[in-house]
Design a protein around this motif. Structure first.
Motif, PDB file in Angstrom:
ATOM      1  N   ASN A  58      -6.979  -7.342  36.565  1.00 12.38           N
ATOM      2  CA  ASN A  58      -5.777  -8.159  36.376  1.00 12.38           C
ATOM      3  C   ASN A  58      -6.179  -9.611  36.173  1.00 12.38           C
ATOM      4  OD1 ASN A  58      -6.605  -8.843  38.947  1.00 12.38           O
ATOM      5  ND2 ASN A  58      -4.658  -8.440  39.936  1.00 12.38           N
ATOM      6  N   THR A 138      -0.722 -11.566  35.813  1.00 13.95           N
ATOM      7  CA  THR A 138      -0.059 -10.309  35.468  1.00 13.95           C
ATOM      8  C   THR A 138       0.405  -9.556  36.708  1.00 13.95           C
ATOM      9  OG1 THR A 138      -2.208  -9.181  35.414  1.00 13.95           O
ATOM     10  CG2 THR A 138      -1.354 -10.045  33.329  1.00 13.95           C
ATOM     11  N   ASP A 144      -4.508  -6.526  32.795  1.00 13.59           N
ATOM     12  CA  ASP A 144      -4.401  -7.533  31.744  1.00 13.59           C
ATOM     13  C   ASP A 144      -5.586  -7.401  30.807  1.00 13.59           C
ATOM     14  OD1 ASP A 144      -3.412  -9.643  30.281  1.00 13.59           O
ATOM     15  OD2 ASP A 144      -4.305 -11.188  31.531  1.00 13.59           O
TER      16      ASP A 144
END
Length: 476
Positions: A58, A138, A144
């Protein structure tokens, strides 16, 4: 806080934040950078926490990845407001051997004027190449892609300074700026920037992975003396030298990877430790798992000059074959269960709790060798909830291929047993029919005892929907 007296001249102090005031910062790059900057300024040894339930990388994962790739010595960063908690802050390094300065900044929205002072012309020349990426927030559970490329251009070095005025900063993002010598890359001349609006992006397509920004080891070095390079520099790899790229793939499957080089050097390409081809072979059809993949180029000649690594679309050279779990052989408590979001509305539950409760599938390989086994599964296991957040648990499975030794696979949470995702593991298959057996048993807790106090170590495998078998690369 705890202190340990190690003598008259040494005192070790342990600092802790407590969970509640810190939890809402986890996974937010702009907030986590505040901690990184404070730790660097105080020169304390620290292990920043990471809240990443995505399993694929992320925003905070990409922040820590960028932070971990900073080399050289830290340099002073002057924040615009030092007495305000949520303000613009950052950490910067200068590596004179690479001729690079890296800056991570963020934590505030709006405008900012980024200025590099005391820029040594012996290191950077009279024109500096500027690369600016955005690392986005995110959430804790959302994966992400790689940082967004915001700027790749050249700026003048005026009176020892390089200035970059910015608007449209996002307070949850971190921005990664790399300063290198200019005048050698694809961008010619100075880029005249009155103010760069970060809300305006030309594209969100993946950018090439330039070798001069890769993780270089075992004698590999950056060079800015090659004018044929696509960027401000190249990576020069001796025999055994490595350049590692963290490559993102949107989904599991085939891609085309090309290592652009200058000259006739030779090298090996590996993905997550698996040898998949040679640099000199040109475009390589490779299987990449959805999420982040570690792609390493290793020099096998006296000198290999790597310009960049490019990832392109598939060419249909690595066909995969899917096998439904309900078509396998079920033993013990393993059973077919109806789940609306499973493929065909059915999946296999009840695997584990002992080796007799198993799922066995027969799969076929056209060629012997390494293959990607992509497992579509669900895992809604939770320990008793804390008062403010859920406590998901990773289930596991012991995977046996053709009766060999079992390989333990950990499956990140999907938060619900009717929510499915994929996980890929490499396996070695023989030509023709192969048997894959999934089972599980209870794991011991940290103290070696079975039956954790909070039920955190279940003996069950996840619910399995189907598997897909794909060659890692074209057989040679």
């Amino acid at each position: 806080m705890a202190a340990e007296d190690l003598g008259p001249e040494t005192l070790t102090i342990d600092l802790g934040t407590g969970r509640d005031p810190f939890d809402h910062h986890l996974s937010v790059p702009g907030r986590m950078l505040w901690w990184i900057a404070a730790i660097e300024e105080s020169k304390a040894d620290s292990d920043p926490a990471d809240r990443n339930l995505a399993g694929e990388g992320n925003g905070q994962w990409w922040l820590l990845n960028a932070y971990g790739r900073m080399t050289g010595s830290t340099v002073r960063v002057s924040a615009p407001q030092t007495d305000v908690r949520y303000t613009l802050h950052g950490v910067a390094t200068l590596d004179t051997e690479k001729r690079q300065s890296r800056l991570l900044f963020g934590g505030a929205g709006g405008t900012a004027n980024i200025v590099f002072a005391n820029v040594d012309p012996e290191v950077f020349g009279t024109t500096a190449h500027v690369r600016l990426d955005e690392i986005r927030w995110t959430g804790q559970a959302a994966a992400d892609g790689p940082p967004l490329r915001m700027l790749d251009g050249e700026l003048p070095v005026a009176d020892g300074t390089v200035a970059l005025p910015l608007t449209g900063l996002d307070e949850t993002s971190v921005y990664h700026l790399i300063l290198s010598p200019g005048g050698h890359g694809a961008t010619k001349g100075d880029t005249v920037i009155d103010r760069l609006d970060l809300t305006l992006r030309d594209t969100e397509d993946p950018a090439p992975y330039d070798a001069e920004y890769a993780d270089l080891r075992d004698g590999a070095r950056v060079s800015h003396a090659h004018r044929g390079a696509s960027g401000p520099g190249v990576a020069v790899l001796p025999r055994g030298g490595t350049a590692t790229f963290w490559v993102h793939a949107a989904d599991d499957g085939e891609v085309t990877v090309t290592v652009d080089r200058l000259g006739p050097g030779e090298g090996l390409v590996t993905v997550d430790g698996e040898t998949v081809g040679r640099v000199e072979e040109g475009p390589l059809p490779l299987f990449l798992a959805g999420g982040v993949n570690k792609v390493t180029v290793t020099g096998t000649s006296e000198r290999l000059i790597v310009d960049r690594l490019r990832v392109g679309p598939p060419r249909g050279l690595l066909p995969g074959t899917a096998y439904a779990a309900e078509d396998g052989i079920l033993t013990g408590t393993a059973k077919v269960t109806a789940l609306p979001y499973a493929t065909g509305g059915k999946a296999v539950d009840g695997i584990g709790g002992g080796p007799g409760n198993a799922l066995t599938l027969t799969v076929t390989a056209r060629h012997a060798g390494r293959h990607a086994l992509t497992i579509r599964y669900s895992d809604g296991e939770h320990a008793p909830d804390a008062h403010d957040h859920p406590d998901p648990v990773c289930r596991h499975a012991d995977l046996t291929v053709n009766g060999g030794a079992p390989h333990r696979v950990l499956f990140p949470t999907t938060f619900h047993f009717n929510a499915f995702r994929t996980l890929t593991v490499p396996v070695t298959l023989v030509q023709g029919a192969n048997t894959l057996t999934f089972t599980a048993d209870e794991l011991p807790d940290w103290d070696g005892e079975l039956g954790g106090a909070h039920g955190r170590l279940p003996g069950c495998a996840p619910v399995i929907d189907r598997v897909m078998v794909t060659p890692l690369t074209v057989p040679r």
